[in-house]
Design an enzyme around this catalytic site. Structure first.
Site, PDB file in Angstrom:
ATOM      1  N   ASP A  13       0.977  -1.003  -0.142  1.00 48.87           N
ATOM      2  CA  ASP A  13      -0.089  -0.139  -0.013  1.00 48.87           C
ATOM      3  C   ASP A  13       0.801   1.414   0.159  1.00 48.87           C
ATOM      4  OD1 ASP A  13      -2.194   1.515   0.098  1.00 48.87           O
ATOM      5  OD2 ASP A  13      -2.825   1.164   2.099  1.00 48.87           O
ATOM      6  N   ASP A 107      -3.156   2.556  -5.917  1.00 48.42           N
ATOM      7  CA  ASP A 107      -2.090   2.591  -4.735  1.00 48.42           C
ATOM      8  C   ASP A 107      -1.787   1.411  -3.992  1.00 48.42           C
ATOM      9  OD1 ASP A 107      -4.359   3.084  -3.822  1.00 48.42           O
ATOM     10  OD2 ASP A 107      -3.540   4.803  -2.516  1.00 48.42           O
ATOM     11  N   GLU A 108      -2.374   0.368  -4.706  1.00 56.58           N
ATOM     12  CA  GLU A 108      -2.589  -0.770  -3.331  1.00 56.58           C
ATOM     13  C   GLU A 108      -2.776  -2.167  -4.347  1.00 56.58           C
ATOM     14  OE1 GLU A 108      -6.086  -2.122  -0.366  1.00 56.58           O
ATOM     15  OE2 GLU A 108      -6.068   0.169  -1.176  1.00 56.58           O
TER      16      GLU A 108
END
Lengths: 419, 378
Positions: A13, A107-108
């Site tokens: 993350d 983003d993960e």
């Protein structure tokens, strides 16, 4: 997937992703409270740097609140394209470790490195390597959780994050590994809200039952949970509370689908009523598509009958749709092709074939306002405004007139967001 | 009927006439037909559908007068397949025979043997300078709507007489083009007529074909006649008659922005070439076209095409920009259509914001404007 005790699942993350990318673009922002989000009157915070979080700024908070909390903050609208670009580079790094990368958001991502372990070392080693590569190649920070399951890997990555307190930010460990032997202890210390599927409503219901941590939840018998939350949710949470999560890492490029289902307290036979539910679910799905900044090309209607038999009907459209009204039109149309006389127990609407709104959600504007394209735009605006009212005053505050004036929603609706 | 002629001349006449006998618009009949009528040494080939009639006159070696109706597509294909050389056509009530070299075709005559006719356009003809008129058509016809299911009147080009000449206007509701042809006379009595763009595209093509063959200046005759229901264009050996469209045509003058705050000027070919390159990444289906995003900054623009499926392309084009920095998205095809329509070497793109019409115009080319609406990117 749990495989022979190997710590093969990673959850990576990025830290304050959008805000960090903005700092990268403009290094003079480094160390300052940066808030990325809609700058319009109804804008919400998309991302905030740790410096801004110290002031209490959080994602999804109205920008007006953020400005009040952090008057000295740097507020930027941000460019989605930039984030997509950085995210693409991130995925390249991740895919160099294993093809089993399941992006959850820009983003993960989850990674299954079970197969790479022999070549690249164990989960912990790979996590550390990834973190330093992201640091060196993208000049961005991330946190990585390592465990036997997605659930624990995700909780671990959260535990790896820097700690934000009003007094300041304490750097986090960056990588947190949850060994098999420590799983239950680690998990049971978390708040129930940390479990997937526990939203504010479920959390509130559980709190009234005296449940605030996952440990509390684990102590409640499965039968009580089923009574409290319904069969599916009750059983699912019970499993998660005991660290039983067999969801595999599915290598997919994007979010697969966004859906909303309703189980009715009594089986429904009335087509008009079912149509209303289909439209209502469509509006919800559209809102979530919008929140995820995606548009959908395939709409699937799921109907479960009184005897639990289930049919699905789907249609793939020539152009992506994004308004609840358009989704609803298709859902209602699909409903017309289903024989409903048996009585309907559950109705679900699902949007798939998703693509980022930024790259495929566009409207050719017309000179003449009564053209279709602009009408689509106006529908969107109306829905956006309604969404805002619902967000502030609750889900029942507003509904399109066609959905009628029911104040009670039947049964516990279940939402699904499959990635 | 019986005549002899050369393959090339016959093919050209048949192909030209058959453009008015398209299967798309033929009403009822499965396969559109061409009518061949022979008077002495003059062969008249007529192709017709309910909206458009094209009549081509050509000289042949006539043997016996007569008339015959032949399936258009088939006859064109047959004649095209022949080697250059003599072709003989004969006909009786049941079939037409087409012979060339050692090949021999007997084609059955369609049963419902009649081509549709439009009332001959009356009124006094006005003579138009063919090349200039055709060039105006080239610039304007592109903005007309090609699919008539949505708004039939937008498939037409508005021709109207202004104080200074003839004005042509077309819009498909996403872009609009208009051209002032100074000194030309339009429909009589200051009237305005709505002529199907399809017919005008044929006129443009025919003038182009004539000009290519003759290498002449603007002396080719083009006579325009306009009646109540139909209009006709007479190019000497080819006459084209079209049904007129009924309005109302949109109030296009209202759409023209009084002024533009932002203006970008660049070399036309450079901008067009960059657009063609980045357009390679565009996903283009019937319903969705990826837009090209144009970021306007001092000293130039950045063109970007970004798709979920294919990837991205970007290119910077230098030029002078006066105005605020902004990014506006357009359908790349629409924008290229506008730029390609410009005759000048230097083109100016004027914009207001991401939801208002933009204009393409050529340097010193005040008689032509192309407006287009942006694409809204969510």
């Amino acid at each position: 997937m749990v495989s022979a005790g190997a710590l093969g699942i990673l959850h990576l993350d990025m830290d304050c992703f959008f805000a960090a990318v903005e700092v990268l673009k403009d290094p003079s922002l480094a160390g300052r409270p940066v808030v990325v989000g809609g700058t319009g009157p109804r804008g919400v915070v998309a991302s905030a740097s740790y410096e801004a979080r110290v002031f209490g700024v959080r994602s999804a908070m109205p920008m007006t609140t953020a400005r009040r909390l952090c008057p000295r903050g740097v507020f930027v609208a941000g460019r989605f394209e930039d984030y997509v670009e950085v995210s693409r580079s991130l995925r390249e790094i991740l895919r160099s470790v294993t093809p089993l990368v399941e992006p959850v958001a820009l983003d993960e991502a989850y990674l299954d490195v079970t197969g790479s372990a022999r070549l690249l070392g164990g989960g912990q080693e790979i996590a550390t390597t990834l973190r330093s590569r992201v640091r060196h190649e993208l000049a961005l920070d991330c946190s990585v959780g390592v465990a036997r399951s997605k659930l624990l890997a995700k909780l671990a990555s959260k535990a790896a994050k820097p700690l934000v307190e009003p007094s300041g930010v304490t750097p986090g460990p960056g990588v947190v590994v949850v060994e098999e032997a420590d799983e239950i202890e680690f998990l049971h210390r978390r708040p129930v809200r940390a479990l997937p599927g526990v939203g504010p409503r479920t959390a509130e219901r559980l709190a009234r039952f005296g449940v605030s941590t996952v440990g509390d939840l684990a102590a409640v018998g499965v039968d009580s949970l089923v009574r409290l939350l319904g069969a599916a949710a009750g059983r699912a949470l019970h499993e998660l509370a005991w660290a039983r999560d067999a969801r595999p890492v599915v290598a997919e490029r994007e979010t697969r689908s966004i859906g909303h289902e309703e189980t009715f307290p009594a089986d429904l036979h009335d087509l008009a009523e079912l149509r209303q539910h289909a439209r209502r679910s469509s509006v919800r799905v559209a809102a979530r598509c919008r929140a995820s900044e995606v548009v959908a090309r395939t709409i699937t209607l799921k109907v479960r009958f009184a005897d639990f038999s289930t049919v699905t009907r789907s249609r793939t459209l020539a152009r992506p749709v994004r308004s609840g009204a358009e989704l609803g039109d298709v859902a209602v149309d699909l409903l017309g092709a289903v024989e409903l006389s048996m009585g309907v127990r559950l109705l679900g609407v699902q949007a798939s074939g998703l693509s980022p709104a930024e790259v495929s959600g566009f409207d050719q504007l017309s000179f003449f306002t009564d053209e279709g394209a602009s009408r689509r735009g106006r529908r969107d605006d109306v829905e956006l405004a309604a969404e805002e009212v619902r967000r502030r005053f609750g889900q029942s505050a507003l509904a399109p007139a066609i959905l009628g004036a029911r104040r009670e929603r039947p049964g516990p609706p279940g939402s699904s967001e499959r990635r | 009927m019986k005549f002899r002629t050369e393959r090339d001349g016959l093919l050209e006449a048949l192909a030209t006439a058959s453009r008015a006998a398209s299967a798309r618009t033929a009403a009822g009949s499965a396969s559109p037909s061409l009518q061949l009528v022979l008077h002495g040494n003059q062969l008249i080939v007529t192709g017709a559908d309910p909206d458009l009639v094209i009549e081509v006159r050509t000289s042949v070696a006539g043997d016996a007068d007569g008339a015959v109706l032949v399936p258009a597509r088939l006859l064109v294909d047959i004649v095209r397949s022949f080697e250059p050389g003599a072709v003989t056509v004969t006909s009786d009530e049941e079939e037409a025979r087409v012979l060339s070299g050692r090949a021999e075709f007997s084609v059955r005559v369609p049963v419902a043997a009649e081509v549709s006719r439009l009332s001959p356009a009356g009124g006094e003809g006005v003579s138009l300078p063919a090349r200039r008129f055709a060039e105006g058509l080239r610039q304007v016809v592109r903005a007309a709507l090609t699919d008539d299911t949505r708004a039939p009147q937008l498939t037409g080009v508005l021709m109207l007489t202004t104080g200074t000449g003839l004005r042509l206007v077309a819009t498909d509701s996403y872009r609009l083009a208009f051209k002032d042809l100074a000194g030309m006379s339009g429909p009589s009595g200051g009237n305005e007529v709505l002529v199907p763009a399809r017919a005008l595209a044929e006129v443009q093509r025919l003038v182009g074909a004539l000009a290519d063959g003759k290498e002449s200046d603007d002396t080719s005759p083009l006579v325009f006649r306009c009646g109540e229901l139909d209009a006709a264009f007479d190019l000497g050996h080819v006459q084209l008659t079209t049904r007129l469209l009924r309005g109302p045509f949109p109030d296009y003058e209202r759409l023209l922005p009084p002024s533009y705050p932002n203006s970008f000027t660049a070399a036309k070919e450079e901008l067009a070439a960059a657009l063609r390159r980045v357009r390679l990444m565009v996903r283009d289906t019937k319903d969705v076209t990826t837009p090209v995003r144009i970021s306007f900054t001092e000293g130039g623009v950045e063109l970007t095409v970004l798709t979920a499926e294919t990837g991205r392309a970007s290119e910077r084009v230098d030029g002078s920009y006066v105005g605020e920095e902004t990014t506006i998205a357009f359908n790349p095809g629409y924008l290229l259509d506008g730029i390609d329509a410009i005759r000048a070497d230097v083109v100016t793109l004027e914009v207001i914001d991401s939801s208002k019409p933009a204009t393409v115009r050529g340097e010193g080319e005040d008689d032509y404007r192309y407006l287009l609406m942006p694409v809204r990117v969510s």
